[in-house]
Each structure stands twice: as C-alpha cells, then as structure tokens.
Write a protein that holds these residues in place. Structure first.
Motif, short mmCIF file in Angstrom:
data_model
loop_
_atom_site.label_atom_id
_atom_site.label_comp_id
_atom_site.label_asym_id
_atom_site.label_seq_id
_atom_site.Cartn_x
_atom_site.Cartn_y
_atom_site.Cartn_z
N SER A 95 0.79 -1.24 0.00
CA SER A 95 0.00 0.00 0.00
C SER A 95 0.81 1.28 0.00
N LYS A 96 2.14 1.16 0.03
CA LYS A 96 3.02 2.34 0.14
C LYS A 96 2.61 3.22 1.33
N PHE A 97 2.30 2.53 2.43
CA PHE A 97 1.96 3.16 3.71
C PHE A 97 0.68 4.00 3.65
N ASN A 98 -0.21 3.64 2.73
CA ASN A 98 -1.49 4.35 2.60
C ASN A 98 -2.59 3.55 3.28
N PRO A 99 -3.09 4.00 4.44
CA PRO A 99 -4.12 3.24 5.16
C PRO A 99 -5.46 3.22 4.46
N ASN A 100 -5.64 4.06 3.43
CA ASN A 100 -6.90 4.11 2.70
C ASN A 100 -6.83 3.41 1.34
N ALA A 101 -5.77 2.68 1.09
CA ALA A 101 -5.58 2.05 -0.22
C ALA A 101 -6.66 1.00 -0.50
N ARG A 102 -7.07 0.93 -1.75
CA ARG A 102 -8.02 -0.09 -2.22
C ARG A 102 -7.44 -0.73 -3.46
N ALA A 103 -7.68 -2.02 -3.63
CA ALA A 103 -7.12 -2.70 -4.80
C ALA A 103 -8.01 -3.86 -5.21
#
Length: 474
Positions: free
Chosen positions: A329-337
């Motif tokens: 997530s590259k340290f992104n807590p809001n990442a979606r995939a």
C-alpha cells in the motif's frame, strides 16, 4: 523477469489470486456415474440442494486468490445460486475437450469457461442469454525501442499473419477463426494446434516469455492477462464480436428459462456492473493516492512506533513488515485494490474481519491485525529453521495464500527438490503452478496459480527488507 505493472492484480488474473464461501470445489472424476434423467434440470438441483458448475481454472471463470474464491463467471453464478436458494459447487474441468460430454452426462448443471457461442457448440449443448460480448485479438510481444524482439515481426494488420506461426487450442473458436482468416487474407497461416490441457492463459505466458510468438484470445481474457506482463500487445482484433454465455444441458429447459429470466434482470443491476468493473477494468494504485513519505536513516514509515511495538510482541522483525506494507500500500491506510483488498496490509474482505480489521479501521488496528495474520502464517512454516528462508515462505503465503505455497512445496519434494529452500527449489514449483501438467498433479489441492507475480513479490519485499535493515536497527 519483467517488472510488474503498477496496480497489478496482486495475485491472480487473477492472482494470484487467491479463497471461502458456502461452496466447495473439486476436480472432475471421469468415472462418476451419470445422473438419472429425472436428476437433470432445475428439480434435480433443488433435490440435491446445490448448483454444480463446470469451470476452468482461469482469471475469468474461477480461481483462488488469497484464500478467496473468485472469478467473473463464478461471482455471477454465486448470485444466481443465492437466488435459487441452493449452494454453489464448482468442479474444475482440466480438459476442455471433454466439458460438453461431462455436462451432457449430468455431472454438472452449467458450463462456465468464457464460452463463446458457436454453431458447432449449439449442436451439442444449449446456451444462456449472453452476458458478455467480446472479439478475438492477437497476443504478441510489444514493438518498441526498449522491448522489441528484432527477430519477430510485429503484426499491425491481420494480413501480415501470412506464413506466421500462431499457436492455439485446436478445438477452440480461435482455431476456427484462423482457418477462416486464411481464406480472407488469401494466404496460409501456420496454425499450430495444441490440446485443451494447454490453456489460453498458459499460451499467453509463453508469448510473454518468448517461447512462442503469437496466440489468440478473447479480448476480455487478453486485457486481464495484459496486467501481468509489461511486454505484451493485445490491441489487434482479428474477429467480429462474439457472444459469451453459459452452457447448459439440452435436457435442462427449465433451468435455462429460469437462468435467462434472472440474467436479463441481473445484468441491469448495479451488482452486475460492479462485478464487471472488478474484473475487466484496470485498477491502478489506491483510490486515495500514495502517502508522501520518504524513508531516511533511522525511520522507515509514519507508523514505525506501532510497527516496533507489535514486532516485539509477536517476535517478528518490524522492518520486514514495513517492507511488506510498502509493497502492498506504500503506507497508505486508505488504499483499495483488486478483489476489494483494503488498507495498509491489503486485507481481503473475507480475511480482515477475522483479525478485527475493516476498511474503516485506523492504522494501528490495521497493523495489529496484520501481525496477528502473519503470526498465524508463521506457524505453518515452523519446520523451516532458517529464518531467512522461512521469511520467504511467509511472504509468499501472504501474497498467494498458503494453499498454493503448500502445493508448491509438495511438488518440490516430489520433483526431488528441497521443500525447505525457496530459491531454485519451491520457487520453481510456484512458477510451474500455472502449467497444466503441474496444477493437475494429485498433490496439488488449490488448483492453478500464476506464480510469476508471487515470485516478484517475494523478491521485491526481500530486497526492500535488506535496504531497511541498513537504515535502522531492529
């Protein structure tokens, strides 16, 4: 190895993929006794309480990704089974040459294998209302200064296929299309037929790896697989659009009518649009963008404090977990995939809640749940005493799901390789899990898997982990 594209399905397709709902999957037993006549059709389905789907192990039909059962057609039929009030049972057919015979023997109710509707197939089975239209495209390696293969001609017009060797499944609509294309261009195409065991996705991988130069696939399959390789071109159409539908036994008119009525309504619902977007539209990066944080000596991420605390608690090197999170997530807590994966550690919707992690959970909870999950995975590999080797198995299991890695380990042992060593041993078998001869082996329990993504995943995180170890002390 080719560099993985941004936003790639962290598989696969897809990737994968991939894994549990109220259904079961098994391989076809060709010795199974056919159903009696009264067991065909919808009454028989209600009698046994299950809808039996004959599927192929592919990114459009059915696959397992991070422990979750997935597939475009699988998700549609799962909705249909729920509408009927029965469970969904998936049976993997490894030889598509036999799939119509298996259906007609009553060993399944519906064929789901990205089946294009042709006159030849209509003579053997019935089809549902089409749920997709797609044309056939040529699969070839890209032509560019950086990636061009100077020994292979790049095809920009179908007429240029004259005297070129194209490899396709012999009993597929691709083969038929190439036969007709020869007449249209007035020249010979060297069509090299393969047996059905060598699936279209395996042939696509062979094009990418330079084993063969050209193959053909439906555009929807081609675009999904294009996400896995940087060097493929899938832009040249060689046919008009064709209908894709589910196959049904001619003795199942009630089921066909019920499915058609349901499909006509379902395809106008947002649920169908969501499933279609999920598999056929590129998902690149996260919905909220990357967190702008650069590692520097002494620090790695905005979450170092919680990573260190949980690392001590679970006896896992926090720098390894940081490297995993960066990759996910590259340290992104809001990442979606892909597949609904979310958060710092890209939990799947069916896995995250088991560890107290939801899409709205704060970073601290996400990390705590991630350590709990990694601890569970670690227990599977306690037999691997070397920590460096064990970490590779843990990372591979996190990406692919433990089932596929256990399959690869069993294959490695069967092939005389060391089942406790990753590089050049179990890693080799992970790569081979996409090949028919391997994923149909009796020791394989979780089906086909696109191993190149997992291998890059392990290598990428291991390399970053080494970098992090130079930045900060454990």
């Amino acid at each position: 190895m080719l560099k993985t594209k941004n936003g790639i399905l962290r598989l696969f397709i897809v990737t994968s993929c991939l894994f549990l709902a109220a259904c079961s999957s098994e391989k076809i037993d060709s010795r199974k006794k056919p159903l009696d006549a009264h067991d065909f059709d919808l009454p028989g389905i209600y009698k046994r309480g299950s809808l039996v789907v004959l599927a192929e192990n592919s990114s459009t039909s059915f696959f397992i990704y991070k422990g979750k059962k997935m597939g475009f057609e699988y998700e549609i039929l799962k909705e249909f089974a729920e509408e009927l009030g029965v469970t969904l049972e998936v049976k993997i057919v490894n030889n598509l040459d036999e799939i119509n015979d298996i259906l007609n023997r009553g060993e399944g109710d519906i064929v789901a294998c990205n089946y294009t509707v042709t006159r030849e197939r209509r003579a053997e089975i019935n089809f549902s209302t089409p749920f997709l239209q797609t044309n056939q495209v040529l699969i070839q390696r890209k032509s560019s200064p950086e990636t061009a293969d100077q020994k292979v001609s790049f095809i920009s017009d179908p007429i240029q296929l004259a005297n070129k060797k194209v490899v396709v499944w012999e009993k597929s609509s691709y083969y038929t299309r190439l036969i007709h294309l020869q007449d249209e261009i007035g020249d010979t195409i060297q069509i090299r037929p393969t047996q059905s065991q060598e699936g279209v996705e395996e042939l696509i991988e062979q094009v990418s790896n330079g084993v063969i130069d050209y193959t053909v696939a439906e555009k929807n399959i081609a675009e999904i697989n294009d996400r896995f390789y940087d060097n493929l071109d899938v832009s040249l159409p060689i046919s008009f659009k064709q209908n894709v539908a589910f196959g049904l036994n001619k003795k199942s008119p009630i089921l066909q009518k019920r499915l058609n009525i349901w499909l006509s309504k379902f395809m106008n619902r947002e649920a169908f649009s969501y499933i279609k977007r999920k598999y056929f539209e590129q998902i690149r990066g996260s919905i909220a963008g990357d967190v702008n944080f650069k590692s520097r000596r002494g620090t790695i991420s905005p979450f170092d404090a919680i990573l260190k605390a949980e690392g001590i608690k679970h006896n896992i090197d926090w720098r390894l977990v940081a490297a995993l999170i960066y990759h996910e997530s590259k340290f992104n807590p809001n990442a979606r995939a892909f597949g609904g994966a979310y958060g710092l550690m890209q939990f799947m919707p069916g896995t995250g809640p088991k560890f107290g992690v939801y899409p709205t959970s704060p970073p601290e909870v996400q990390i705590q749940g991630g350590y709990k999950y990694l601890t569970r995975i670690t227990k599977l590999w306690v037999g691997i005493k070397d920590e460096e080797e064990r970490n590779k198995f843990i990372l591979a299991s996190y990406n692919a799901g433990s089932g596929h890695i256990l399959d690869a380990q069993r294959l490695a042992e069967k092939q005389g390789l060391n089942p406790h060593i990753w590089n050049d041993n179990v890693e080799k078998m992970v790569m081979n899990l996409g090949k028919h001869a391997y994923y149909t082996d009796e020791v394989v329990k979780s089906g086909a898997f696109r191993g190149n993504i997992c291998i890059r995943y392990v290598r990428g995180i291991t390399s970053r982990y080494e970098t992090y170890k130079t930045l900060v002390k454990r």
